[in-house]
Design an enzyme around this catalytic site. Structure first.
Site, mmCIF file in Angstrom:
data_model
loop_
_atom_site.group_PDB
_atom_site.id
_atom_site.type_symbol
_atom_site.label_atom_id
_atom_site.label_comp_id
_atom_site.label_asym_id
_atom_site.label_seq_id
_atom_site.Cartn_x
_atom_site.Cartn_y
_atom_site.Cartn_z
ATOM 1 N N ARG A 91 -3.697 -3.046 8.538
ATOM 2 C CA ARG A 91 -3.756 -4.439 8.102
ATOM 3 C C ARG A 91 -3.586 -5.404 9.269
ATOM 4 N NH1 ARG A 91 0.420 -4.603 3.268
ATOM 5 N NH2 ARG A 91 0.973 -2.488 3.902
ATOM 6 N N LYS A 107 11.299 -1.186 -3.365
ATOM 7 C CA LYS A 107 10.414 -2.008 -4.195
ATOM 8 C C LYS A 107 9.321 -1.175 -4.859
ATOM 9 C CE LYS A 107 7.296 -3.488 -0.462
ATOM 10 N NZ LYS A 107 6.744 -4.670 0.236
ATOM 11 N N ASP A 108 9.092 0.072 -4.372
ATOM 12 C CA ASP A 108 8.094 0.956 -4.972
ATOM 13 C C ASP A 108 8.662 1.793 -6.116
ATOM 14 O OD1 ASP A 108 6.195 0.096 -3.142
ATOM 15 O OD2 ASP A 108 6.597 1.728 -1.729
ATOM 16 N N ARG A 155 1.944 -11.428 -6.009
ATOM 17 C CA ARG A 155 3.044 -12.383 -5.814
ATOM 18 C C ARG A 155 2.824 -13.193 -4.545
ATOM 19 N NH1 ARG A 155 6.860 -12.283 -2.254
ATOM 20 N NH2 ARG A 155 6.547 -10.081 -1.774
ATOM 21 N N ARG A 156 2.551 -12.511 -3.437
ATOM 22 C CA ARG A 156 2.330 -13.212 -2.175
ATOM 23 C C ARG A 156 1.114 -14.125 -2.260
ATOM 24 N NH1 ARG A 156 3.288 -7.639 1.188
ATOM 25 N NH2 ARG A 156 5.580 -7.746 1.325
ATOM 26 N N CYS A 214 2.875 -4.584 -10.986
ATOM 27 C CA CYS A 214 1.698 -5.013 -10.230
ATOM 28 C C CYS A 214 0.851 -6.015 -11.003
ATOM 29 C CB CYS A 214 0.837 -3.801 -9.848
ATOM 30 S SG CYS A 214 1.601 -2.735 -8.607
ATOM 31 N N ARG A 221 -5.907 -3.780 1.807
ATOM 32 C CA ARG A 221 -5.146 -2.552 1.630
ATOM 33 C C ARG A 221 -5.086 -1.807 2.945
ATOM 34 N NH1 ARG A 221 -4.578 0.156 -3.133
ATOM 35 N NH2 ARG A 221 -3.202 1.426 -1.853
#
Length: 308
Positions: free
Chosen positions: A151, A79-80, A127-128, A235, A145
């Site tokens: 986290r 996904k990156d 998105r989340r 992003c 972050r």
């Protein structure tokens, strides 16, 4: 033969790379590997991701090292990886994918519906954030972050819950309580749960890497990445895309939202396994006909306002 592997220095990146090397050694036992850690812009810039106007912020420096011959291939979270790679680079292998779902991590492992009114939820993903607020408009979502462990610690002290990818938790073997968010409601990011091995085109390492390619994972990735490319997501324009491979077909569920979460577009497209990219392209074309360009513009204007 010895190959140099480029990756980020986070615990998750190193664990993913070690697991890939273990699989490669099973298929090519006479090869050796040396890990070289490379710092990316995403590692040094602590701003929320939508404030960093650059594609591939967790991959660019590593891919540059591949192009320049400093390393032989890179291990990324798929996904990156931007949907378009630099000339000379090749997505050589997509190994077997883990589950793509997001999870809600909290002290009690509760679902979103059980969060207290006004609960504070952390996520590094727009998105989340919009998916959570669509389900629970009464909660507060705040950027967070740091690596997964950081986290999670914050989730236990500063937040009521945080949203993470299940694959990261599973790969690290972390003992945390979470609720698995259904992928049909919280449609994951394109490529989530999968890894990407990026090499130079035509390099002698390519056949070695392709020995651990997982066909269905590749097909799903190609469909999702084609959709992302079609709608120019990133992003500053978050979308969800989740493909599932069956016996002879791939079904892609894609979703995009307005910045305030009030509008949404969803496309579900099924097609033959022989052409997975066309599935993603058809989903993108369907959304373009229904105004996804306006949603993208809405997001980009909103993030520019946030960054002022």
């Amino acid at each position: 033969m010895k190959y140099i592997v480029g990756t980020r220095g986070s615990r998750l990146s190193l664990e993913q790379t070690s697991q890939i090397i273990s699989e490669l050694k099973k298929s090519s036992p006479n090869t050796e590997y040396e890990i070289k850690t490379i710092t990316t812009k995403g590692d040094t810039d602590s701003r929320p991701l939508f404030e960093i106007n650059q594609r591939g912020i967790f991959a660019k420096e590593i891919d540059r090292a591949v192009l320049q011959g400093e390393v032989d291939f890179a291990v990324h979270s798929l996904k990156d990886v931007p949907s378009k790679l630099d000339d000379g680079l090749h997505l050589a292998c997509v190994p077997r994918r883990h589950q793509a779902n997001d999870v809600l991590v909290s002290r009690d492992g509760i679902p979103p519906s059980s969060l207290r009114r006004g609960a504070l939820v952390g996520t590094s993903s727009l998105r989340r954030a919009v998916q959570m607020t669509r389900q629970r408009p009464d909660i507060t979502v705040r950027p967070i972050r740091g690596n997964i462990e950081t986290r999670i610690k914050k989730a236990q002290k500063e937040y009521d819950a945080i949203v993470l990818a299940m694959a990261g938790i599973r790969r690290l073997g972390l003992d945390v309580r979470y609720f698995e968010l259904p992928a049909d409601v919280f449609v994951p990011s394109p490529g989530q749960g999968a890894l990407a091995l990026v090499s130079r085109k035509g390099d002698d390492v390519v056949p070695v890497l392709q020995k651990i390619e997982h066909r269905d994972s590749r097909l799903e990735a190609e469909a999702e990445r084609a959709f992302s490319e079609s709608v120019e997501s990133g992003c500053r324009f978050p979308v969800g895309a989740h493909a599932v491979s069956g016996n002879s077909q791939v079904t892609l569920t894609a979703e995009a939202f307005s910045a305030d979460g009030k509008e949404s577009l969803r496309a579900v497209v099924t097609g033959d396994k022989t052409d997975p990219r066309s599935i993603g392209q058809r989903a993108g074309e369907d959304m373009h006909r229904r105004g996804v360009g306006d949603l993208a513009l809405n997001w980009r204007k909103k993030t520019e306002e946030w960054n002022r």
